[in-house]
Write a protein that holds these residues in place. Structure first.
Motif: not given
Length: 869
Positions: A59-68, A18-24
Motif C-alpha cells: 500500500s502507499i502507507e506501507e511504501k512511505e513507512a518503509l522509505m521513512f 483516495k489512497p491513505n498516505h503516511l506522509i501528507n
C-alpha cells in the motif's frame, strides 16, 4: 441537474477511494525520498535483503513507512535485519490505527516519530511488537487513551521489575524471560509496549544526575497534545508521578533521541542526518540557557569548534550536551541551576572553564594548543538545590499499592516455573557435571533455562571438556538470552584452526578464542560464518602475517561513524555483507575474524585498542597500518594516599583519561575496581593524561582535583591518588527522640536507644531508590562491620526479603507499620521525610547525617561521617 448530481457522486467516489498516505506533507515526503535514495546507495551490498520488498504489492502507507524507516535507521539495522522484519513492524503499527479507540486521533508527525519506529534505543531487536500487540489489544478494549497508558504500565510491571544489570540492553522478550532489567531496559520495554498499542511514547534519559553518581531512564507518553512522564514498569495512580520526581528537579539535562528529522517544540540539542536529539528538561526543572563563544588566540571567531557542556559524574566530566558553534562562534544549552565545565575544541586546540549556571550568561573560551604542561586544577562542583515534588494522593497510592502486590505475585508465579535446584542438580549428574556449577548457570539463566540445558546436552557430544568453560567465559546476561544453536556453533567452530593451543595454553584459548563474547555485542555464530567466508589460504596467510587481515579490512570496509548513531555493534556477518562499519564495529570484526582463524584476540581492556596475541599482545592501528608491542609503552603506578582512609575505587573516586582530538577520553579499568587491585603498573601509550579525583559530599557537592600530566615512550612514573577532604566542623542537623522499644518482624520488642552512634533507615523495598541504597550499603558491609555500628531498618511490612542482600552483620529489621516513627522524626527535624528511603546517622540523639530519596554512594557517606564523629 442530473449531470451535476452524477458528477458529484463521481467526485465523492474518487475522494473516498483516495489512497491513505503516511506522509501528507509534500515537502517532508520529498525529503524522505531523497534521504531514502542515499541510503539505498549506501546499503547497495544488501539490496536483495533490504529493498526487494518494494517489488511486492504494498500500500502507499506501507511504501512511505518503509522509505521513512530505511532513510533514518541506524547502520547496524541496515546490516543485521531484513525487509520482512521491518515490514511486519510497519503493518502492526498501522493496524493500531483501526484497533484502538485512540488510533485515529494521533497526529501524523507524532505517529511517524513515536509509534512507527521499531527501535527505542540500543536494545537487541525481536518480535515483541507482535507479541505485545496480541496481548494488549484484548486487555485495553473499551479504554480511553489515558486509561490505556496507565494500564500498559501495570501490564509491564507484571512482566518486569527493576534489578541492575550490565550495559548491553536485552531485547523486550528476553526481559520478560528474565523478569527484570535495569532502568534502560525497563524503559525500552515500556516504550515498546506503548507503541505496540499505538500509544506515542519515547525513552527519556538523564545521562548523568548532578547530585549523585548515576543516571536514569524513564518514559514519556503523548496525551491530549502534551507529553507526560511515568516510571517504566513502575505504575502509579496517575501520570507525572514517580519516585524520581524529586531528583528530576535537580537534573541538568533530560533528553531523547527522536527517529528521523523531527521539528517539535522541544529544544534541539543535535540535529543529525538520521536523528534529532531533544532536550525536555523544562518539563521537569527550573532552566536557564547559557552560551559559549569560541575564539582563537587572536580573538577571532572559530567557526568549526565543538562545545561540550560537561557534568561531573563517575569521576569524569561527562558531556551532557555537545554542539557545534554557529556562524557567530556561539553554542548554547538549556540546563539546570548547577555547575558545569564548558569545554571547547577544534582539532587539537582546546579551552575550558568551570561555570555556575545561575551566575553565567556567556562564557568566552579562547582555544590554545596542548602545551604538555603539568598542573593541577581544583574545582568545587555544586549541583542544583534539592526541592520537594508535588504531593501524591494518599487514596490513589493505597489502591495502586494493592495492584502492585497483585502484579508482583503474577511475575513471581511465572518465575516459580523456572528450573529448581533439585532438577538442575539431577540434570548435571546425568551429564557428568558438577551439580553446584550447573545449578549456578541454570539459576542465572532464569526463563531462558531451556536454551542453556539444550546447549549443555548437545555440547557434551562436541566437547564436554569445554562446555562449562564456555558458559564461564560468557557474561551472566548471555545466560538469560543466549541461544543454544549459537553457543553450539561457537563451540563447534572454535577448534577449526587452533592447532595445539588448547593443550599448550588452555587459558588463552578459552578467554580469547573459545569465548564468543568480545565486548557488548549481541552473540552470533560469527565463527561459522567467517570460516566459510574466508578460504583456508587467507586464514593461513593471516596467521603468519596479521597484515593480510588488516589490509583486507582497510581495503574492503568503508568507515562511517555517523550513521550508526545508537552505537549498537554491527555483527561480524553484517560488517562483511554491508562492507560499511563504524570504527568500533570494525574493531569487533577484527577480533571476531582472529578468533575464527585460531588467533587469540581482544580489545585491550582500558583503551579498547584491537590486539592479537603472538607471544605477547600486539596493538593494531588501522589508520596507520601499524603494529606495536608493549615494549614501546610507558608504565604508570598508582598509589593510594594514606589520608584517604579507604580503598579508593575506579570510576567512583578517581579515573584516568587520555587526550585525543582536543578532549580527554576516560580509560576503562572497570567500574568500582579497588585501587588495591590495580597494584601492577598500568601500561599506557605515550601522550597527555588527566587524573581526576572526586570526593562527593552528603549534600551532593563534589570536591574535585584534576591533575594534567604527560607520559613519554618507555617512561615509568608513580602517582599518589589523594582525595580532597572536607575540613568543615561537623554540626548536628537536629535532635530527635529515639523510641525506647520497637518491634522486629516477629513482633518481639527490641531496645534501640542505647547506642552512642547508630544508623536508622526507613525503606520501601519494592521501589528502585531503596534497592539502589541497600546494594550500596551491601558494598561497604565489611567497613560497617569493622566500625561495629548498629543499623536499624524500618519498613511498614514484614514481607521484606532481607536475604536478597548481604547487609552488615549488625543490621536489624524492624516494623513501623504506619511509619509512625518516621512521621515523628519528620516533625522533629522539621522536614518532609515522605520520600523514601530515609537514612540518619545519630549520635546521642543528635542527627549528623540525613538523606532522603534517591542517592547513590550513601554507604560510603555514612562510613566517612561515622569515622569523623
Amino acid at each position: 441537474m442530473k449531470n451535476i448530481f452524477i458528477g458529484l457522486i463521481v467526485l465523492f467516489a474518487i475522494s473516498c477511494s483516495k489512497p491513505n498516505h503516511l506522509i501528507n506533507d509534500d515537502e517532508y515526503l520529498k525529503t524522505v525520498k531523497t534521504d531514502f535514495e542515499k541510503v539505498r546507495e549506501l546499503a547497495s551490498n544488501r539490496d536483495n535483503q533490504l529493498f526487494n520488498v518494494f517489488e511486492e504489492n504494498l500500500s502507499i502507507e506501507e511504501k512511505e513507512a518503509l522509505m521513512f524507516l530505511y532513510a533514518y535507521m541506524p547502520l547496524n539495522d541496515l546490516a543485521d535485519y531484513d525487509s520482512k522484519f521491518f515490514l511486519n513492524n510497519i503493518r502492526l503499527a498501522l493496524k493500531t490505527k483501526e484497533t484502538f479507540n485512540w488510533g485515529d486521533q494521533i497526529p501524523e508527525d507524532i505517529f511517524r516519530h513515536f509509534v512507527l519506529p521499531y527501535r527505542v534505543n540500543n536494545e537487541n531487536l525481536d518480535s515483541s511488537r507482535s507479541v505485545f500487540f496480541n496481548e494488549l489489544s484484548v486487555r485495553l478494549k473499551g479504554m480511553d487513551l489515558k486509561e490505556a497508558i496507565l494500564e500498559v504500565n501495570h501490564w509491564c510491571h507484571e512482566k518486569v521489575n527493576y534489578q541492575p544489570t550490565d550495559i548491553r540492553t536485552i531485547s523486550p522478550l528476553a526481559a520478560i524471560k528474565s523478569t527484570y532489567g535495569r532502568c534502560g531496559e525497563e524503559s525500552t520495554f515500556t516504550v515498546t509496549a506503548m507503541r505496540a498499542a499505538g500509544i506515542p511514547a519515547r525513552q527519556c534519559y538523564t545521562p548523568r544526575w548532578a547530585h549523585t553518581d548515576d543516571n536514569h531512564a524513564w518514559v514519556e507518553v503523548w496525551l491530549d497534545g502534551k507529553w507526560h512522564y511515568l516510571g517504566a514498569c513502575e505504575p502509579e495512580a496517575d501520570l507525572d508521578i514517580a519516585w524520581f520526581s524529586a531528583p528530576a528537579l535537580r537534573t541538568m539535562l533530560v533528553n531523547s533521541n527522536v527517529f528521523g528529522k523531527y521539528t517539535g517544540s522541544e529544544e534541539i540539542i543535535r540535529k543529525e542526518e538520521k536523528y534529532t536529539k531533544v532536550n525536555m528538561l523544562s518539563n521537569y526543572a527550573p532552566v536557564k540557557t547559557i552560551f559559549a563563544k569560541v575564539v582563537d588566540e587572536n580573538n577571532a571567531i572559530v567557526h568549526d569548534a565543538t562545545v561540550e557542556f560537561q557534568l561531573y559524574n563517575y569521576a569524569e566530566y561527562y558531556p551532557i550536551g555537545k554542539k557545534q558553534v554557529n556562524e557567530n562562534g556561539l553554542a548554547s544549552l538549556m540546563t539546570g541551576f548547577g555547575d558545569l565545565i564548558v569545554w571547547a575544541y577544534n582539532d587539537n586546540k582546546y579551552a575550558y572553564q568551570k561555570i555556575t549556571v545561575e551566575q553565567t550568561d556567556t562564557v568566552i573560551l579562547k582555544l590554545h594548543s596542548q602545551e604538555n604542561k603539568e598542573y593541577t586544577d581544583i574545582f568545587d562542583i555544586i549541583p542544583p538545590i534539592a526541592k520537594d515534588p508535588k504531593a501524591i494522593s494518599a487514596e490513589g497510592e493505597a489502591i495502586n499499592k494493592i495492584r502492585l502486590a497483585q502484579e508482583d505475585s503474577i511475575r513471581e508465579s511465572y518465575a516459580s516455573t523456572f528450573i529448581n535446584q533439585k532438577d538442575a542438580e539431577e540434570f548435571a549428574l546425568e551429564y557428568n557435571f558438577d551439580p553446584k556449577i550447573i545449578w549456578n548457570y541454570l539459576e542465572k539463566s532464569r526463563g531462558n533455562y531451556p536454551e542453556i540445558t539444550d546447549f549443555i546436552m548437545k555440547a557434551t557430544k562436541i566437547s564436554s571438556d569445554y562446555t562449562v568453560p564456555l558458559l564461564e567465559a560468557i557474561a551472566p546476561k548471555d545466560l538469560r538470552d543466549g541461544e543454544s544453536e549459537i553457543l553450539l556453533s561457537q563451540l563447534r567452530h572454535s577448534f577449526e584452526y587452533v592447532g595445539y593451543l588448547p593443550n599448550s595454553n588452555k587459558e588463552l584459548f578459552i578467554d580469547y578464542i573459545l569465548n564468543p563474547r568480545i565486548e557488548n555485542e549481541k552473540l552470533t555464530n560469527y565463527k561459522a560464518y567467517l570460516q566459510n567466508a574466508f578460504d583456508t589460504a587467507f586464514v593461513d596467510d593471516s596467521k603468519s602475517d596479521i597484515s593480510y587481515l588488516v589490509n583486507w579490512i582497510n581495503n574492503e570496509i568503508t568507515i562511517n561513524n555517523d550513521a550508526n548513531y545508537y552505537n549498537v555493534p554491527i555483527s561480524a556477518q553484517g560488517v562483511y555483507e554491508l562492507r560499511i562499519s563504524d570504527e568500533y564495529s570494525r574493531d569487533l570484526f577484527f577480533v571476531a575474524a582472529c578468533r575464527s582463524f585460531g588467533i587469540p584476540s581482544r580489545l585491550e581492556p582500558a583503551t579498547k585498542t584491537p590486539q592479537y596475541f603472538k607471544e605477547k599482545w600486539i596493538n593494531v592501528n588501522f589508520k596507520e597500518v601499524k603494529l606495536s608491542d608493549e615494549k614501546t609503552l610507558a608504565t604508570l603506578k598508582l598509589i593510594n594516599a594514606k589520608e584517604n582512609n579507604t580503598d579508593l575505587k575506579y570510576r567512583v573516586h578517581f579515573a584516568l583519561s587520555k587526550f585525543e582530538n582536543g578532549k580527554y577520553h576516560t580509560l576503562d579499568y572497570g567500574w568500582d575496581t579497588p585501587i588495591s587491585e590495580m597494584n601492577e603498573a598500568l601500561k599506557l601509550e605515550s601522550g597527555n593524561y588527566l587524573l581526576i579525583t572526586g570526593n562527593r559530599q552528603a549534600n551532593g557537592n563534589i570536591l574535585t582535583s584534576n591533575y594534567y600530566f604527560n607520559l613519554k615512550e618507555g617512561e615509568s612514573k608513580e602517582l599518589t591518588v589523594k582525595l580532597r577532604q572536607n575540613n568543615e566542623l561537623l554540626k548536628p542537623i537536629a535532635e530527635i527522640s529515639i523510641p525506647q522499644k520497637v518491634k522486629d518482624f516477629s513482633v518481639n520488642d527490641i531496645i534501640i536507644n542505647t547506642d552512642p552512634v547508630c544508623i536508622i533507615g526507613f525503606i520501601n523495598p519494592e521501589k528502585e531508590p531503596t534497592k539502589h541504597t541497600l546494594l550500596d550499603i551491601e558494598k561497604f558491609a565489611s567497613s560497617f562491620d569493622s566500625i561495629q555500628t548498629n543499623i536499624y531498618l524500618f519498613t511498614n511490612s514484614n514481607n521484606f526479603e532481607s536475604a536478597k542482600y548481604k547487609l552488615p552483620l549488625k543490621t536489624k529489621y524492624l516494623l513501623d507499620e504506619d511509619f509512625a516513627f518516621l512521621s515523628q522524626f519528620s516533625k522533629e527535624v522539621n522536614k518532609d521525610l515522605s520520600e523514601l528511603p530515609v537514612f540518619m546517622v545519630i549520635k546521642n540523639n543528635q542527627v549528623y547525617f540525613l538523606s532522603k530519596g534517591y542517592t547513590i554512594g550513601i554507604g560510603e557517606q555514612m562510613i566517612k561521617l561515622i569515622q569523623r564523629i
